[in-house]
Scaffold this active site. Structure first.
Site, mmCIF file in Angstrom:
data_model
loop_
_atom_site.group_PDB
_atom_site.id
_atom_site.type_symbol
_atom_site.label_atom_id
_atom_site.label_comp_id
_atom_site.label_asym_id
_atom_site.label_seq_id
_atom_site.Cartn_x
_atom_site.Cartn_y
_atom_site.Cartn_z
ATOM 1 N N HIS B 184 0.775 -1.240 -0.027
ATOM 2 C CA HIS B 184 0.055 0.065 -0.051
ATOM 3 C C HIS B 184 0.796 1.233 -0.008
ATOM 4 C CE1 HIS B 184 -2.498 2.729 2.720
ATOM 5 N NE2 HIS B 184 -2.349 3.372 1.562
ATOM 6 N N PHE B 256 -3.274 16.872 6.613
ATOM 7 C CA PHE B 256 -2.343 15.852 6.038
ATOM 8 C C PHE B 256 -2.427 15.926 4.535
ATOM 9 C CE2 PHE B 256 -2.294 11.708 4.071
ATOM 10 C CZ PHE B 256 -0.866 11.339 4.280
ATOM 11 N N LYS B 259 -0.345 18.390 2.945
ATOM 12 C CA LYS B 259 1.393 18.076 3.020
ATOM 13 C C LYS B 259 1.648 17.451 1.718
ATOM 14 C CE LYS B 259 2.270 18.848 7.287
ATOM 15 N NZ LYS B 259 3.531 19.554 7.807
ATOM 16 N N TYR B 260 0.870 17.311 0.737
ATOM 17 C CA TYR B 260 1.022 16.918 -0.536
ATOM 18 C C TYR B 260 1.648 17.853 -1.287
ATOM 19 C CZ TYR B 260 -0.411 12.071 -0.839
ATOM 20 O OH TYR B 260 -0.681 10.706 -0.673
ATOM 21 N N HIS B 453 -8.959 1.389 0.388
ATOM 22 C CA HIS B 453 -8.759 1.775 1.938
ATOM 23 C C HIS B 453 -9.887 1.481 2.693
ATOM 24 C CE1 HIS B 453 -5.233 3.709 0.187
ATOM 25 N NE2 HIS B 453 -5.147 4.380 1.283
ATOM 26 N N HIS B 475 -5.192 -0.860 5.806
ATOM 27 C CA HIS B 475 -5.664 -0.136 7.061
ATOM 28 C C HIS B 475 -6.233 -1.423 8.085
ATOM 29 C CE1 HIS B 475 -3.631 3.216 6.427
ATOM 30 N NE2 HIS B 475 -4.546 3.763 5.547
ATOM 31 N N ASP B 530 2.176 3.293 2.960
ATOM 32 C CA ASP B 530 1.358 4.435 2.718
ATOM 33 C C ASP B 530 2.005 5.567 1.988
ATOM 34 O OD1 ASP B 530 -1.098 5.783 2.712
ATOM 35 O OD2 ASP B 530 -1.489 5.703 4.667
ATOM 36 N N MET B 533 6.903 9.901 1.657
ATOM 37 C CA MET B 533 7.276 11.343 1.732
ATOM 38 C C MET B 533 6.859 11.819 2.883
ATOM 39 S SD MET B 533 5.976 14.162 -1.118
ATOM 40 C CE MET B 533 4.342 14.671 -0.525
ATOM 41 N N GLN B 534 5.544 11.547 3.419
ATOM 42 C CA GLN B 534 5.135 12.067 4.743
ATOM 43 C C GLN B 534 5.534 11.458 5.924
ATOM 44 O OE1 GLN B 534 2.893 11.828 2.022
ATOM 45 N NE2 GLN B 534 1.456 13.598 1.999
#
Lengths: 627, 627
Positions: B184, B256, B259-260, B453, B475, B530, B533-534
């Site tokens: 994922h 969140f 944040k992309y 998801h 998840h 997931d 990057m974050q």
């Protein structure tokens, strides 16, 4: 209700606590100065204020470390070793004394190198033992620590975004290119399990027919050695290598120590992880140099690996330094330390040493001699240039049963098989290092810090002994158990190299690790790996350590950069390197000592830390005034 | 006290629970078969036993995925695309029907591609909704799950050392060289923050004067673009890039998502992380290929990145496949998936689509058309060869307020701005995929799995809908909240891609993550990143994910290798690859399906899992006999 300190203690108790804490700080200050170790300016200033004296910056001593070689300089160059002073060094009552000549030595007329007086030391220690058990001081420090915790939580809620804003506008620098030092790592486990496995396989492909070992008096090739173990390296995996700590090692330091043997075979430990063996430690040197290359390529990472001196034999230093020089095990990314295992009982049990004094002599006399006459042992002298400190290591949870007091036998009289207590070891190591550092400073040589493993397990007195003697420590978990000592470590800003992944495998589950709590309260904590071979999974063990702490404890970037900065401060990087990595004012305390362009630590954070520390120190000053 | 199942439930309740669980399993079996998704042999066998029928292995359907190209084959070769069938595909009531020709379409005489009947589906769903709320079944499943947990703990205490022994004598294979799939991961966040930062800086050094963007109708160079944002890439740091999730994102999916945008600028997201932009997604393709190269070098790691199809426009597929083919974004280490965001409300609000049916049509019709006549859109046909499934994505904690029932408007009638419920989305995606897979199987083409998801947050009905429709999910955290569903996911061995580091930043603290609990009980869990990057810090995000889970949950090597094996099973690796990575009998269940030389999972563990599953299935069979 005390109006000054805002807590519910009566005035008498408050005064009592402050007096005790004040004296405790002066004790540490005295022993630090004696050994050229560090004591913070701010705390010294407050102590002088209390005494009605003026703080003199020149009283602040600093340890001295060899800077990395300048362009073209050879770190192994022996051409400019200082000349022989002609002094004589001898051990008496567990301490090395330095004399002008043999005649003076015979009459015991030592040179004036102030040595920590044994009786005073025990007196100071007993005062501290009483203090940490004193009810009012326990209550007072417990409340202050609770307050520090809440205060940081409030700071975080109010200023987190502001701190982040500071970091966002800080060009070039982020967590990745802040310097970080692995402040506690053992050379024999500094590679990860996969690295060791690859190295073993590679060495077999190249060297199968090389004579590498002496098996029961017979020289054998690597092929023969592996055959005798019923192994073929081609089939080895990290599972069969079996050096990783698992659930089986929790609370079992004995099982953990066995993990140093690849495939459970001490022969392979000898071949790959020892400096002294049939191939003169060549493989071990090569592995370490590969680790150093990885650090150099990562650019911002450094490590302070520990090599062992056991004190079994006076030749150990010569052999170790011979290995170091022969294989040119040098990298600007590595700062060397000497670890001394506390295993006199084992050596005495096997009749390797007659008494504890001989062990101390084997550890320290060669260093004094090389300091007095460097040219007499050039390799050792060169090696000592690159040694930055001493560590004291072993399972702290083993109880010795001995209590250090004025009635304890002197080291030369300690000829029973029983091991001396942790404190006894610590005192004698510290005292010899203190005298040694004075001699070396007089000669313009680098000094050594004392940085024992302390508070990983065992009695709380370990942390007390280190409070008196150590520049900084590794682990410190047991500060959880004593509010007085925890508060003192905060006031004196004693750096603590913490290794939560190591603790997780041995003594304490990750989520219960006090790292976050200590960090919030303002204790100076750094992150270290201890033994990547046993604990880590990835190619970058130190980054793994930071990443896991960041995730589990939800550290902010500012937290992580503060911990990185702490690691550089704690480390034995030279003055030149620290100036370069932290900014030229790094010796100043508070925000003026921080260069955000280098450290990526927000000035808001630095100001918070400094004001908080000053507030607590001031409270003690005020408490003393009321008396 | 029931003598059969050893728990304190009355016989009537026991029978009631078993009947319910039996019917639930048959429901899933039916929907899986209809869509060429997986249902375990063992469970099927028990179901047939209950029905007094004989299990026929040929009834077990398997999805089909394109194997990696053989030596010299070009994955982009369009020369052998199948011919046009001449069929016509049209949408009606939210489902695509396939007709022999336009005349048949006009009369709505579709070909025989069995479509999940809408009324039956809702009926089945309502049965399951009642079941998961049924007291006796809740009690029964809760106790069974508790028992499974305790049983595993006992297994571990008894057999841990034996499992390790098996692994130690297993040559060549250890955790490091077991295949693991990142099950994922979103393509737009598949690089870590440092990688993206480096790429931005590098692109600026090379391309500063290149026209890369259209700023309010004017073509601008990269230099001009950065100037318009008051930025210079040289000064950028991971802090100013600001794509990492911090404490601020916890419970804030909205923050969140922001944040992309690197440096908070959607222009930079467009330029670097989009397939459609002024430079035809060149940078994004390059970054992904760099990630693929890293995986290829790591050798044992694979990933299943998601690319978006929004359903705003029927051309999206053509553009996306054009990007894929133009930049040759192919690697045997990447298996592609299509994610469809559940944001009809936003599109309708901006008048991009007239009704929900049009969105479904935009998503599915082009795929049907390319399946019927591959040569009409060769790039899309090639791309579809490498697409392995569909994901459904968005913030599950947003409540829609709509309840899916027979009274719900049909998709073409759904023209309000309000978003349909999760279940409504899921049903229509599943139903179209089911029909599509039948058509593609008939043509010998690869099929698609539905892998939404599910259960990251929001209502428990999400997990119920996925139980009916999804081959596997991402998840599954909310299985914690429903013992009935958790037990059903166990019985049906539905793979769950878990991302505890992602959860830790968004919905659930690491130590509270149910991963360990699920794993112990025997649910099929894998580890995934997931959004590296974050969330991640190191160069190897998947290894970071495994390392942290291993440390925090104290996983054994056998646990880690079992999770790795699960990830390969869950993934859309082709039959050829799975045979190679897991052993040729991988489709068999229990120890005979495990090749320890490939998986490094102990046969003791496999036997434990298989016996435990059979015991639970048998209990249901026995419960039904008593009736």
């Amino acid at each position: 209700m005390c109006v000054i300190c805002d807590v519910q203690v009566t005035m008498d108790d408050f005064e009592l606590s402050c007096k005790g804490l004040y004296r405790a700080l002066t004790i540490r200050e005295k022993y630090m100065r004696l050994a050229y170790q560090r004591f913070p300016r701010t705390a010294s200033q407050y102590l002088r204020d209390v005494e009605g004296e003026t703080f003199k910056p020149e009283d602040q001593l600093q340890p001295v470390f060899t800077p990395p070689p300048k362009n073209g300089e050879d770190p192994f160059d022996t051409s400019s070793l200082p000349k022989n002073l002609g002094y004589v060094a001898r051990m008496k009552d567990g301490l090395i004394y330095v004399y002008n000549d043999a005649a003076a030595a015979d009459k015991h007329q030592p040179k004036d190198l102030p040595c920590p007086d044994y009786v005073t030391f025990i007196d100071d220690m007993n005062f501290l033992i009483a203090l940490i058990a004193q009810g009012p001081t326990k209550t007072y420090t417990h409340r202050r620590l609770k307050f520090l915790m809440s205060k940081f939580n409030v700071h975080e809620m109010l200023n987190e975004m502001e701190e982040m804003k500071e970091l966002k506008v800080n060009p070039h620098r982020d967590f990745y290119n802040c310097r970080k030092v692995d402040t506690h790592i053992h050379a024999a486990a500094c590679m990860n399990q996969k690295h060791l496995l690859r190295f073993i396989k590679k060495s077999y492909r190249v060297d199968a027919d090389r004579v590498v070992h002496n098996l029961k008096g017979k020289e054998v090739t690597m092929k023969e050695l592996f055959e005798s173990l019923n192994l073929h390296p081609y089939n080895l995996t990290v599972d069969s290598l079996d050096v990783h700590a698992g659930r089986q090692t929790f609370q079992r330091f004995d099982k953990f120590n066995a993990k140093y043997n690849p495939v459970g075979a001490s022969e392979l430990r000898d071949l790959y992880l020892k400096t002294e063996n049939h191939i003169n430690g060549e493989y071990f040197a090569t592995i370490i140099k590969e680790v150093a290359t990885d650090l150099e390529e990562a650019k911002y990472q450094y490590a302070e690996p520990r090599l062992s001196i056991y004190g079994c034999n006076p030749n150990e230093w010569t052999k170790l330094s011979g290995w170091f020089v022969k294989h040119r095990v040098f990298s600007p990314h590595l700062k060397w330390m000497i670890q001394v295992p506390r295993i006199y009982d084992i050596f005495k049990g096997r009749n390797f040493v007659p008494h504890f004094g001989k062990m101390l002599e084997n550890i320290f006399l060669p260093v004094f001699q090389a300091t007095i006459d460097p040219q007499s042992n050039p390799e050792l002298s060169i090696f000592l240039n690159h040694v930055t400190g001493f560590d004291s290591v072993d399972d702290e949870s083993k109880h010795s049963g001995h209590m250090f007091s004025t009635k304890s036998p002197k080291p030369e009289e300690w000829d029973i098989v029983k091991n001396p207590s942790y404190t006894y070891y610590i005192y004698y190591m510290y005292a010899n290092i203190a005298v040694l550092n004075q001699l070396r400073r007089q000669r313009g040589m680098n000094t050594f810090m004392f940085r024992p493993h302390c508070g990983e397990a065992g009695a709380i007195t370990h942390l007390l002994a280190a409070f008196m003697t150590a520049d900084n420590i590794s682990h410190g978990l047991n500060l959880k158990k004593s509010p007085v000592l925890q508060y003192l470590y905060f006031l004196a800003q004693i750096p603590i190299a913490m290794s939560p992944l190591s603790n997780n495998s041995l003594f304490l589950e990750y989520a219960k690790n006090p790292l976050l709590e200590f960090h919030k309260k303002g204790l100076v904590v750094s992150l270290s790996t201890d033994d990547p071979m046993q604990f880590h999974y990835t190619k970058e063990p130190l980054m793994e350590e930071y990443a896991i702490a960041a995730q589990v404890f939800k550290l902010s970037t500012c937290d992580m950069c503060e911990i990185s900065r702490n690691s550089v401060l704690q480390s034995a990087m030279s003055n030149e390197e620290k100036s370069h990595f932290l900014g030229q004012d790094y010796l100043k305390e508070g925000p003026e000592g921080n260069d955000i362009r280098k450290t990526n630590v927000a000035q808001i954070r630095m100001a918070y830390r400094f004001e908080t520390l000053c507030y607590e120190l001031n409270l003690i000053k005020e408490g003393l005034k009321t008396g």
